[in-house]
Structures are given as C-alpha cells and as structure tokens.
Motif scaffolding. Sequence first.
Motif, mmCIF file in Angstrom:
data_model
loop_
_atom_site.group_PDB
_atom_site.id
_atom_site.type_symbol
_atom_site.label_atom_id
_atom_site.label_comp_id
_atom_site.label_asym_id
_atom_site.label_seq_id
_atom_site.Cartn_x
_atom_site.Cartn_y
_atom_site.Cartn_z
ATOM 1 N N CYS A 1 68.754 77.124 19.212
ATOM 2 C CA CYS A 1 68.469 76.395 20.451
ATOM 3 C C CYS A 1 68.054 76.987 22.071
ATOM 4 O O CYS A 1 66.550 76.526 22.480
ATOM 5 N N ARG A 2 67.800 78.329 22.054
ATOM 6 C CA ARG A 2 66.990 79.031 22.828
ATOM 7 C C ARG A 2 65.699 79.654 21.809
ATOM 8 O O ARG A 2 65.326 78.869 22.467
ATOM 9 N N ARG A 3 66.043 79.827 20.669
ATOM 10 C CA ARG A 3 63.980 79.674 20.081
ATOM 11 C C ARG A 3 64.037 78.835 19.655
ATOM 12 O O ARG A 3 63.026 78.392 20.306
ATOM 13 N N TYR B 1 68.807 73.352 25.944
ATOM 14 C CA TYR B 1 68.263 72.160 25.302
ATOM 15 C C TYR B 1 68.413 71.202 24.154
ATOM 16 O O TYR B 1 68.164 69.891 24.455
ATOM 17 N N CYS C 1 74.536 72.955 27.114
ATOM 18 C CA CYS C 1 73.348 73.560 26.805
ATOM 19 C C CYS C 1 71.676 72.817 27.727
ATOM 20 O O CYS C 1 71.896 72.065 27.446
ATOM 21 N N GLU D 1 72.732 87.670 20.489
ATOM 22 C CA GLU D 1 71.043 87.987 19.733
ATOM 23 C C GLU D 1 71.523 88.452 18.469
ATOM 24 O O GLU D 1 70.394 88.210 17.751
ATOM 25 N N GLN E 1 62.310 78.156 24.279
ATOM 26 C CA GLN E 1 60.885 79.059 23.433
ATOM 27 C C GLN E 1 59.766 78.517 23.167
ATOM 28 O O GLN E 1 59.003 78.248 23.642
ATOM 29 N N LYS F 1 75.071 82.728 29.902
ATOM 30 C CA LYS F 1 74.395 81.639 28.960
ATOM 31 C C LYS F 1 73.705 80.533 29.327
ATOM 32 O O LYS F 1 74.278 79.993 30.186
ATOM 33 N N GLU F 2 72.526 79.812 28.818
ATOM 34 C CA GLU F 2 71.709 79.038 29.224
ATOM 35 C C GLU F 2 71.809 77.847 27.469
ATOM 36 O O GLU F 2 71.292 76.628 28.313
ATOM 37 N N TYR F 3 71.852 78.537 26.902
ATOM 38 C CA TYR F 3 72.078 77.674 25.923
ATOM 39 C C TYR F 3 73.281 78.455 24.997
ATOM 40 O O TYR F 3 73.889 79.088 24.883
#
Length: 356
Positions: A34-36, A12, A10, A343, A39, A27-29
């Motif tokens: 973690c994505r939020r 993050y 991940c 999502e 960001q 996916k990167e996260y």
Amino acid sequence: MAGTPRYDICRYCQERFAQIDGPGRKKEYCSVDCRRRAQRERDGRPGRQETRTALPLGRRIAEDLQALSAALLEAEYDGRPLKELLRCASEVTREVEYYKAAAVQDARNRGASWDQVAEAAQTSATTARTRWPESRVKDRLKRRSAERAAVRQPATALVEGPGAAGERPRSKAAERASLKLASALSHLHRASGLTVREVAEHLSLSPSYVSRILNGERTPAWSVVCSLVRLCGGDPAEVSVLFEGAHGMVPPGRHAIEDAMARLHAALRGLHLAAGRPKPGVIRRDSHGALSTQAISEILGGEMIPGWEQTSALVTALNGWPADVRPLWEAVHYTFLLCLDPEEGPRQLLPGSESI
C-alpha cells in the motif's frame, strides 16, 4: 490494556490494521504494497494494474449487510418496538449506500467507463461522476471503516460459566454458532450409530436433554460437549470455536501466530462438520469453482492459510456466514503483520493469502 494493539485506517486501501504502540513514527499504511502504491500515485507512475487485482471493496460491505439484514429480520419476527425496527432499517440503508459507492469504485477499478456506470445506476454520466468520484468514495469508506472499527471493539463476555449462556441474551452471531454446534454434534451422533438413549446412558444425562442438545434447543457445558464428541468418535478441537461463539465467549485480544492459525482452522473444520463433512468436490461445486479441490483439502487439513476470498468462498459453500469468521482470519493476518519489519516484510504474508 497494555500490549493490546490499537487499529488505524490505512491511508491507501482504507482497511484497518494493527498499529504498534511505542516510540518512533507511526505507520500510515497497512503494508509495504500500500505504501508503494500510494507513492506511485503521488509520482504519477502506473501501478501495473495492482488496483484491479485487489480484493473488491464491496465484498466486505456485502458481508456486513448480510448480518445487518438478519438482525432486522429477527427484530421483525420478535415483534420489537417500531423505534428499534426503524433503527435496524436505518443501519441497513446506510450500509447499502456505502456498498453502492464501493461497487462503483470496484467497477471503475476494473476499467468501467462513467457511461457504463451511469447505465447500470440508471442515471446520467454527469450525475454518476459527481456522486461517486474516487476521492469522495475513499473518504466515505474511510469514515465507514472508523465506524465499524468502533462497533467491533471486543466486549466483555456475558458468560460467567459454561452453562450460563442459555439463560442470557445472545448476539446473532452467538445464535448462529449455537445452531452450527448443534448441527455438528447431530452429524457426529448420526455417524456413530448410537441411539439417543445410549448416548444419554454413557453421559449420565436424560434422553430428553440429549435430544434438546442435538436439536439446538440447549447449548451444554464444554465438559458435556467434549464427552459427547469423544463418545461419537470426533475431535473436540473441531467444535471448540463454535462452542465459544455459541456462549458469547471473547478470547484474549492477541494470540501467538500458531494459536491464531489453529483457531481459524478449527472454525473452518467446525463448519465443515456442521455441514455433514461434504467431499471437496461438492464444496468446489457449491463455491462455483472459486476453490480447487486441492485447496479445499489443504485448508481443511490445516496445511494452508487461505486468503480472504478463499476463506469467504469456503465459509459460504459450507452454509456459514463470512462475517462471523472474518475476525478469526484478521487475527491471523494482524498477528503476522506485527511480526514483520514493514521495510523488509515479504509481499505475500502467508502461503495462499493475499497481502493485507
């Protein structure tokens, strides 16, 4: 192997997560959270102290350090060659440096100043700031995660049959599982009120062989374990994961979510049995209050999937090794993660668990 997920790191939190093969952007996260958070950091927005509530970075490293230190001690007891002793020592040393970096980042996440870090590390604030900047720590932990992911790739089981494990070299985890299995069987035997000779007669075994099983000197075949457990009034499912671990058996790489949950609960109940089935109040005391008696009862009763901090605290309170149980806990959460739309997935993956 087709259908087996591969793992990425991940961007993050630097933890491993299951990457689904197939078309489309990878996916990167590891999670929506973690994505939020990533960001928010890019946008310069506050993260509502989310980092401070995350699982400490140093916790997992400390668990792995326990296993590495045990391997070094065993190598010393066995009188192994100096080259192997130094290799084991180097692994411990490298992991200690990773732990220091993670511990500093944990302290910084909790709001510690560089002056406080410097005082704890007995160095200057300038040196501490130069040695452990957040970007460098994240890079180091990402490298460590990649190293450990390579080490933890499942290996082919050495066991060709249930009785073969005792004749082959075993890992430290297998040896620990063997001792826990013996403790569990011994507790059931004591609670049954049967003598060793009575057990031997019922199972058509020699009393000396039964004694060696109960003392941990022999790890018998599954059929013998089942018969012994049932004779003593127990449930073979409670010791199934301990048996697999004792024989070095590697289960399939993927499970249905129900199977993964059942294996985790079986492992925890097996440790509970090996510890002599202490009452929830005793476990709560030994966990230093990290678990409530209600949570303990629900976990051991199979009604709750604990988060990792709860799982680790419970395993430690039962005199087990969190590093041995971590793969089972990850299997539950990774399997559940594969079922989620990244999502639309909920913030909390399972009842009583922290987000991955």
